[in-house]
Design an enzyme around this catalytic site. Sequence first.
Site, PDB file in Angstrom:
ATOM      1  CG  HIS A 184       0.638  -3.948  22.873  1.00 42.19           C
ATOM      2  ND1 HIS A 184      -0.018  -3.852  24.080  1.00 42.19           N
ATOM      3  CD2 HIS A 184      -0.300  -3.732  21.910  1.00 42.19           C
ATOM      4  CE1 HIS A 184      -1.309  -3.589  23.849  1.00 42.19           C
ATOM      5  NE2 HIS A 184      -1.498  -3.505  22.551  1.00 42.19           N
ATOM      6  CD  GLN A 195       6.785 -13.321  24.481  1.00 40.86           C
ATOM      7  OE1 GLN A 195       5.985 -13.968  23.829  1.00 40.86           O
ATOM      8  NE2 GLN A 195       6.437 -12.524  25.464  1.00 40.86           N
ATOM      9  CG  ASP A 200       8.947 -10.631  16.919  1.00 34.24           C
ATOM     10  OD1 ASP A 200       9.859  -9.962  17.450  1.00 34.24           O
ATOM     11  OD2 ASP A 200       9.132 -11.759  16.426  1.00 34.24           O
ATOM     12  CG  HIS A 219       0.151 -13.370  10.587  1.00 33.71           C
ATOM     13  ND1 HIS A 219      -1.146 -13.298  11.009  1.00 33.71           N
ATOM     14  CD2 HIS A 219       0.912 -12.940  11.622  1.00 33.71           C
ATOM     15  CE1 HIS A 219      -1.176 -12.813  12.250  1.00 33.71           C
ATOM     16  NE2 HIS A 219       0.069 -12.607  12.644  1.00 33.71           N
ATOM     17  CG  ASP A 234      -0.005  -5.962   3.888  1.00 33.02           C
ATOM     18  OD1 ASP A 234      -0.484  -4.815   3.840  1.00 33.02           O
ATOM     19  OD2 ASP A 234       1.102  -6.253   3.406  1.00 33.02           O
ATOM     20  CG  HIS A 249      -1.220  -9.575  16.806  1.00 35.03           C
ATOM     21  ND1 HIS A 249      -2.130 -10.518  16.390  1.00 35.03           N
ATOM     22  CD2 HIS A 249      -0.046  -9.955  16.256  1.00 35.03           C
ATOM     23  CE1 HIS A 249      -1.543 -11.418  15.640  1.00 35.03           C
ATOM     24  NE2 HIS A 249      -0.272 -11.114  15.532  1.00 35.03           N
ATOM     25  CG  HIS A 271      -5.200  -2.900  25.022  1.00 34.90           C
ATOM     26  ND1 HIS A 271      -5.802  -4.004  24.472  1.00 34.90           N
ATOM     27  CD2 HIS A 271      -4.415  -2.390  24.045  1.00 34.90           C
ATOM     28  CE1 HIS A 271      -5.411  -4.140  23.226  1.00 34.90           C
ATOM     29  NE2 HIS A 271      -4.557  -3.186  22.943  1.00 34.90           N
ATOM     30  CG  HIS A 313       3.052 -10.274  13.702  1.00 28.70           C
ATOM     31  ND1 HIS A 313       2.731 -11.506  14.222  1.00 28.70           N
ATOM     32  CD2 HIS A 313       4.416 -10.229  13.684  1.00 28.70           C
ATOM     33  CE1 HIS A 313       3.839 -12.177  14.500  1.00 28.70           C
ATOM     34  NE2 HIS A 313       4.877 -11.419  14.193  1.00 28.70           N
ATOM     35  CG  ASP A 360      -1.912  -1.083   1.245  1.00 27.03           C
ATOM     36  OD1 ASP A 360      -2.219  -1.598   0.154  1.00 27.03           O
ATOM     37  OD2 ASP A 360      -2.375  -1.451   2.333  1.00 27.03           O
ATOM     38  N   GLY A 367      -9.004 -10.323   7.860  1.00 29.42           N
ATOM     39  CA  GLY A 367      -9.423  -9.576   6.675  1.00 29.42           C
ATOM     40  C   GLY A 367      -9.512  -8.095   6.981  1.00 29.42           C
TER      41      GLY A 367
END
Lengths: 89, 575
Positions: B298, B93, B95, B69, B100, B84, B304, B97, B25, B77
Amino acid sequence: WCHPIKPKFVVFPGDVLKNMTDTDLAQSYLKRFGYMEILDKSGHQGSVSTSKALKRLQNQLGLKETGHLDQSTMEAMKKPRCGVPDVRN
Amino acid sequence: YQTFEGDLKWDHNDVTYRILNYSPDLDASIIDDAFARAFNVWSDVTPLTFTRLYDGTADIMISFGKKNHGDPYPFDGKDGLLAHAYPPGEGIQGDAHFDDDEYWTLGSGPAIKTYYGNADGAMCHFPFQFEGKSYSTCTSEGRDDGLPWCATTADYGKDKKYGFCPSELLFTYDGNSDGAACVFPFVFEGKTYTSCTTDGRNDEYRWCATTASFDQDKKYGFCPNRDTAVIGGNSEGDPCHFPFTFLGKTYSSCTSEGRSDGKLWCATTSSYDKDNKWGFCPDKGYSLFLVAAHEFGHALGLEHSNIQDALMYPMYKYIADFSLNQDDIDGIQYLYGPKTGPKPTPPKPSTTTSSPATKPTKQTPKTTPSSRSTTTAPVYTPVEPSVDPCSVDKFDLITEIQGELHFFKDGYYWKSVSGANEDRKGPFLVSERWPNLPTKLDTAFEDPLTNKVYFFTGTQFWVFTGQDAMGPRRIEKLGLPDSLKKVEGALQRGKAKVLLFSGEEYWRLDLKTQQIDKGYPRHIDMTFGGVPMDAHDVFLYNGHYYFCRDVYYWRMTSRRQVDRVGYVYELLNCP
């Protein structure tokens, strides 16, 4: 005035929404984000009622704590969000 | 704020990160920049530093992926889950993601960097004028090689500044071809391809060969998304095909027909009924910077927050001028402490005796009295923008007053004129034009006969004649039930009736008698089929009925047929 058109919904190929009911969506949301399985003080994991889970969710999201699946709660559940659970367990 | 159990945190302050792949994108440089700025959000308030690695294992490995993934938490979707990240630690730990199947932008629509041309890689300017026509997307008009291009200023004819837009005809990304363009046709496993394909892959990313035969040369790259490409569905990367047929009806624009979620989609072939090929239409997208800043929170050890204005609140909200909430600062400083060392000081203006620095002064516009009119219409001066109306996801109310559509939010309003190819006007202060109204309003309408404007909020309403107000009065005075909490929408019917909407019901108000007619309330679904039952705003505009839910509107003809679903910001003439 003609008769109003009744909407017809289609399941698009590969669409993950799959016409879930509000209750199904709520159950899956509460479970996915950690509201259903709660660790108690002794460290044991246990399930809570949907009403309690909803109240906890409403508290977390700053909504009115009704314990019911009201409109504002449903709207909040449909908003785009991070996938990390809200409740530590 | 919350931290992960056991206050998980990095045991070193020099944290490393690595970008494993890119999204089709956005240009790689925009993605790099968004991630770097997202890390800066946290390094600005802590002693943490972030260093990018180009190979090996970094503390924070960043990747884009779709659905399943490679970890136990698949994406879903378009929309819904955006991204996340894992709390600090070894392996996965730390990482982050990113889904897409989302349309990644900088939050306010396509962010298209140009290539080649003469604009030094400037961003496309939408809309732009070219040979008397306005373009809001890249185009290949004026070229015979099919390469999409855009102007980087508002008027190509005047400035002649342009560049080429991302397309597979220009370059590929990742892969093993150093960004070479696709070669069409190419051969893969004996089959000939004339466009990018997802064949041979299970991650749904579109690719192409960069020589005539992948089978022979094994050279490939991933195709960048064109700005006109659909998102998700089963035709990612293909453009909408207009017109297309769906359930036997022909559509020449994106539609939400057939969907219960109101999202706009299109077919990518001439017939959905025959080919079932479809995707979502490009929208404003999600800000990669804002989502990344949240996810990196995170990855640094924050859970949160339940503060709605905090970055670590779980829901996405676009903010144009972002700054960290104190709750986020408290959280991250609980883990890592405050930033040490001297604070940066803002640059000071240099002063010389010949050119003394002066404070900017407010300029008062000079007015010229009109010789045509002896009465002067009041002029309302726009105030400093408090919020970008194009990023408001729910206006308090929308209504047409004196031929202009008015959008109200938190004590301000903006105006736009249908068909006028100009920006919206405003914001203006509601209190300047309609004094003593509360900041939060639910609905309003103009009496077509007297031009009086009725405003409703909660159980009260006001009637304005110019700036003179009558009210507040309680809505029961109109014959509405005292159990009614608010009036959410209004539709003028003829010259003396107005339909007032609340929840799933509506009432008809007789403006002459100022009373609700007998036989009401009625259920919306009985009369207005195909519009959302939970519309928070209903108004009449240019002879059409509009039902709004969040950023979407459903437009209904006077024959009560929904003929269009669109974004509210289209009505605002947003770019």
